[in-house]
Design an enzyme around this catalytic site. Structure first.
Site: not given
Ligand code: IPT
Length: 965
Positions: A401, A481
């Site tokens: 990010e 993710e």
């Molecule tokens: C994504 C982040 O990479 C992770 O650190 C965490 O914040 C997660 O989201 C949510 O819990 S960033 C998101 C804007 C896709």
């Protein structure tokens, strides 16, 4: 400019190198240190007087000094790089240590595995150096500063530094010396780089070990098991080796020796490569069943113990997880050793995240400012050099990010040059120009499907550059993710998995995230999260989003994930097929067991003869089943470990499937008279209020309800991100949280009691016509509920649309003593429409308290699905059995939905003097909208007419077939 604000990564630090196990003397400096906290960075040198104590490794904010702080994306200081605010908590750490008598005289190195975020070191009052880069090691040459006997060590740690601008990971800000401190006798073997490849066509392994040895005396590399004795730098080919993979993590012990020092290594032979746009290991496409893992311990923060690291990995292996992304920084080095040993594919991620620059619209983002390149490259080098000898690490991730930035080009180029044997990953640059993978976070299913077929939209960033776009489109895809496990959820895992497994371009995913970051402060019993200290700027409970609760017990989300990612699938029942979805290994480590249960009671069982099934293949099995019996019969087939593994014992279940072979016979509609006596109507075992038609006594017990219920205590995923884009808002706007009930008529029609009502929210014109039809005979009281929405649920010019309901069912209360729950249906854990793969049909016994899932932030939980019948009884075994027609969903608690909704922490929930029961036809699924898509159409409970039926019987039952045992 002060050292903690400049753009120098470190001063006086040694060149980065591998984490090595050496025979040279070492002295752990972990333990009790003296400590003093300053509100702002002091001048001068730390002096040991009037101090408190602190455990090192540790974070001072978790040991009673100051307090931890949680933000998601926002920096808790002004965005004014590279400056730190004056309010810069600074911890002076001090200790004495005795140099052992036999300590070699030829020098020493002081090693810090991790200090958050910037520090300066003094040995015997003389400055040894400074460093930044919290989750990375730093070493200083200190031999010339040591004296025989007693020595002093002082470390000044600043919470904020220029480095903090690169450390905006979504997690607690936890300053301190949080990883080991060690004094090492000066290494003679300074560095080792193992290159151990595997040729999957010939089965040969090739080993080349590069060394950096001071004064360059001849080093010898030995791998006794393979008979290898080699010179550094010279490749040696071994005709036959067993390769390393996460499925079979074969390691060979090896040593590198020079006179005076032996370094011990564990070598895994494996080759990873990009072949025609597919990421392969040892010649086969890899598929990640992964998780994102932060380092978190509820009391120790990121000061992890090796036991907790092992526990994480054992739990991952036991839950079929085969890969971990070290979100969002390199973990403690021992963790990667354990990954090598237990078998996990690793994306090792650098300690870089500049997410907070979203608030300047990325103006000043360090990732795109050449002045920051040395700080960033320093981090990449320290990670790659430290971790380069782990076979488990197959991908280097540049950062998380941090938007697009030219410095990533430099990081990627350096990494590829230094280590051509691994792939490079970076998700957040939408051109993917520096990444070997295409990747996204939290895409909806349709987007994933489009990516699978390479028909995704052209990203804006590559639109003007056909060759860059062509490169991107040719890349394999990894889901960095997805499936935000915040609170109750995630939902939809099975839907994602189906798509991930369908298209070769999709090489799996990493669920967000492994563990809840709830913290237990000294003496506390409730976990804290953002906002619990009255701070203005915080990320609330957005980091309570793991598959493990903060104490490392698995949440229902992990049980679901385990089922969804099974590496072996069983389908059937006719034909019964075993599919091996593994990449490298067969199934001969597994035993296949079957059993048949009638109404939940096992009547027959055995072992299936399954010949080995090669990876990627399937086999059909013959299973002759017993003859029909008239009751419900369920076949369960399970694949369990045939022998002990390093991470589980024989008998551990890896995969399972269930098949309903035969449905039960339909229960006849009861018919008996309704008897009126004064204000009371009697029907079978029920007593009703003549005017309201409400059930007041059931088989002699005082009850209230059942009445229609459409509401649930919103989950984090119902609420959506930051209270926006969620369904809760829609549900509240439609008044589902404030329904009022009006009885229209109470009629006796033949043998039926018919109660017509209208259920509707305050302030709105929508409503639900709800009719309760009761009938009974001696044994059973039967209720059929008709639900008929009316009015403008689709919205009007002035009222919003409400497209779904959280639930449709009835709620009622029972006496508090009826706390023993026995049910036949889905279990043992909770399940929801889009998170129910792990629920298997069985006969279960729990207490009402056991049925609660302890989410850190209380919310809807604990529903059991596919319940055929459930009994709630008191200590004497007296109570009620509820039977569905055919199934219902069961929820029982000691508090109301409203209590659950109001609670912010678990201690806010206090048992009332009733049991509150929800008997539902259905609930809306969970989705993942707290950071991703909401529940998808098939799992949404639409606003529509519904009818459902429940039977109530007394326990113990006069009918011997349904008697409680
Ligand atoms: C994504 C982040 O990479 C992770 O650190 C965490 O914040 C997660 O989201 C949510 O819990 S960033 C998101 C804007 C896709």
């Amino acid at each position: 400019m002060r050292y903690f604000e400049d753009l120098t990564p470190s001063t006086g630090a040694r060149e980065p190198r591998a984490w090595l196990r050496s025979s040279r003397p070492r002295l752990s400096l972990n333990g009790r240190w003296q400590f003093r906290l300053w509100p702002t960075a002091p001048d001068g040198e730390p002096r040991p007087d009037g101090w408190g104590e602190l455990e090192v490794p540790g974070h001072w904010v978790l040991q009673g000094h100051d307090r931890p702080r949680y933000t998601n994306t926002a920096f808790p200081f002004p965005i004014d790089p590279p400056y730190a605010p004056d309010a810069n908590p600074t911890g002076d750490h001090f200790r004495w240590f005795d140099l052992p008598d036999n300590w070699p005289a030829d020098g020493a190195v002081l090693r810090f595995e991790g200090v958050d975020s910037c520090f300066k070191v003094w040995v015997n009052g003389v400055e040894a150096g400074t460093a930044k880069g919290s989750r990375l090691p730093s070493e200083f040459t200190v031999g010339h500063l040591l004296r025989p006997g007693r020595n002093s060590l002082a470390v000044r740690v600043h919470q904020w530094s220029s480095g903090s601008y690169l450390e905006d990971q979504d997690m607690w800000w936890l300053p301190g010396i949080f990883r080991d401190v060690t004094l090492l006798a000066r290494p003679l073997i300074d560095d080792v780089f193992v290159h151990a490849s595997y040729d999957h066509l010939t089965g040969a392994g090739t080993l080349r070990v590069e060394t950096v040895v001071e004064g360059a005396p001849d080093a010898v590399v030995r791998v006794p098991e393979l008979g290898v004795v080699a010179e550094p730098g010279v490749p040696v080919t071994v005709p036959v080796v067993e390769p390393w993979s996460a499925e079979l993590p074969r390691l060979y012990d090896a040593t590198v020796e020079v006179p005076g020092e032996t370094v011990e290594l564990r070598i895994g032979f494996r080759t990873v490569a990009m072949v025609d746009g597919v990421f392969t290991a040892n010649g086969r496409p890899l598929f990640f069943r992964g998780v994102n893992r932060h380092e978190h311990d509820e009391r120790r923060g990121r000061a992890m113990t090796v036991e907790a690291m092992r526990q994480d990995l054992v739990l991952m292996k036991q839950h079929n997880v085969n890969a971990v992304r070290t979100a969002h920084y390199p973990p403690h080095p021992a963790f990667l050793d354990l990954c090598d040993e237990l078998g996990l594919w690793v994306i090792d991620e650098c300690d870089i995240e500049t997410h907070g620059f979203i608030y300047t619209d990325w103006r000043g983002n360090p990732a795109d400012d050449p002045a920051w390149a040395p700080m960033m490259l320093d981090r990449m080098r320290r990670m790659v050099e430290r971790d380069k000898n782990h076979p488990s690490v197959v991908i280097w991730s540049l950062a998380n990010e941090s938007h697009r930035g030219r410095n990533f080009g430099e990081l990627a180029a350096w990494t590829r040059d230094r280590d051509p044997g691994r792939a490079v990953f970076y998700e957040r640059d939408r051109t993917y120009e520096f990444s070997d993978f295409y990747s996204l976070m939290y895409p909806p299913l349709e987007d994933l499907e489009a990516i699978g077929t390479r028909t995704e939209d052209v990203p804006e960033e590559t639109a003007g550059d056909p060759s860059l776009e062509a490169r991107r489109r040719a890349l394999p895809f990894v889901l960095a993710e997805y499936a935000h496990a915040m609170g109750n959820g995630p939902g939809g895992l099975a839907d994602y998995q189906r798509i991930l497994e369908r298209y070769p371009r999709l090489q799996g995913g990493f669920l967000w995230e492994w563990i809840d970051h709830g913290l237990l402060l000294p003496g506390a019993t409730d976990h804290v999260y953002g906002g619990d200290f009255g701070e203005q700027l915080h990320g609330a409970n957005f980091c309570i989003d793991g598959l493990l609760f903060p104490d490392r017990t698995p949440s229902p989300g992990l049980t679901e994930y385990k089922k969804v990612i099974e590496p072996v699938r069983i389908t059937g029942p006719d034909p019964l097929v075993v599919h091996n979805h593994r990449t490298f290994t067969g199934v001969d480590d597994l035993e296949f067991l079957w059993s048949v249960a009638e109404d939940g009671v096992e009547v027959d069982a055995g072992r299936l003869d399954v010949p080995d099934v090669p990876p990627g293949e399937s086999i059909e099995l013959g299973l002759v089943l017993p003859a029909s019996s008239g009751v419900e019969r369920v076949l369960t087939v399970r694949a369990v470990l045939a022998k002990d593994e390093a991470w589980a014992t024989a008998g551990h279940e890896v995969a399972w499937a269930q098949f309903v072979l035969e449905e039960p016979a339909v229960v006849a509609v009861p018919a008996g008279p309704v008897v009126e006596s004064g204000d009371v109507l009697r029907l079978g075992g029920g007593e009703f209020d003549r005017s309201t038609g409400r059930l007041t006594r059931l088989f002699g017990q005082e009850v209230d309800g059942p009445v229609l219920d459409l509401w649930r205590a919103p989950t984090d995923n119902d609420n959506g991100q930051g209270g926006r884009n969620g369904v809760t808002q829609e549900w509240r706007a439609a008044g589902l949280d404030r329904l009022l009930h009006r009885v229209d008529t109470v009629d006796v029609v033949d043998d039926e009691l018919v109660v017509r009502t209208r259920v509707a929210p305050e302030g709105l014109g929508v409503g639900v016509r709800t009719t309760y039809r009761w009938s009974a005979d001696e044994d059973v009281l039967r209720l059929t509920v008709d639900v008929e929405p009316e009015g403008e649920w689709g919205g009007t010019a002035v009222t919003p649309r409400c497209g779904s309901w959280p639930r449709v069912g009835v709620r009622m209360t029972l006496p508090q003593a009826m706390e023993k729950v026995r049910w036949y249906g889905g279990g043992p854990g909770e399940a929801y429409a889009d998170s129910r793969e792990a629920a298997r049909v069985g006969l279960y016994t729990r207490t009402v308290d056991d049925l609660q899932t302890p989410y850190v932030v209380p919310q809807e939980n604990g529903a059991r699905v596919d319940v055929r019948w459930a009994e709630l009884t008191d200590a004497e075994g007296n109570g009620v059995r509820v039977t569905g027609a055919p199934h219902f969903q069961l929820t029982a608690r000691r508090w109301t939905t409203e209590d659950l909704e109001a609670a912010r922490h678990r201690s806010d929930l206090t048992p009332r003097d009733h049991i509150y029961l929800n008997l539902d036809l259905a609930q809306t699924g969970l989705g993942s909208a707290s950071c991703g898509p909401a529940a998808t159409a098939p799992h949404i409970l639409e606003v529509a007419p519904y009818t459902f039926t429940l039977h109530f019987r007394p326990v113990p039952s006069p009918d011997p077939r349904t008697k409680a045992d």
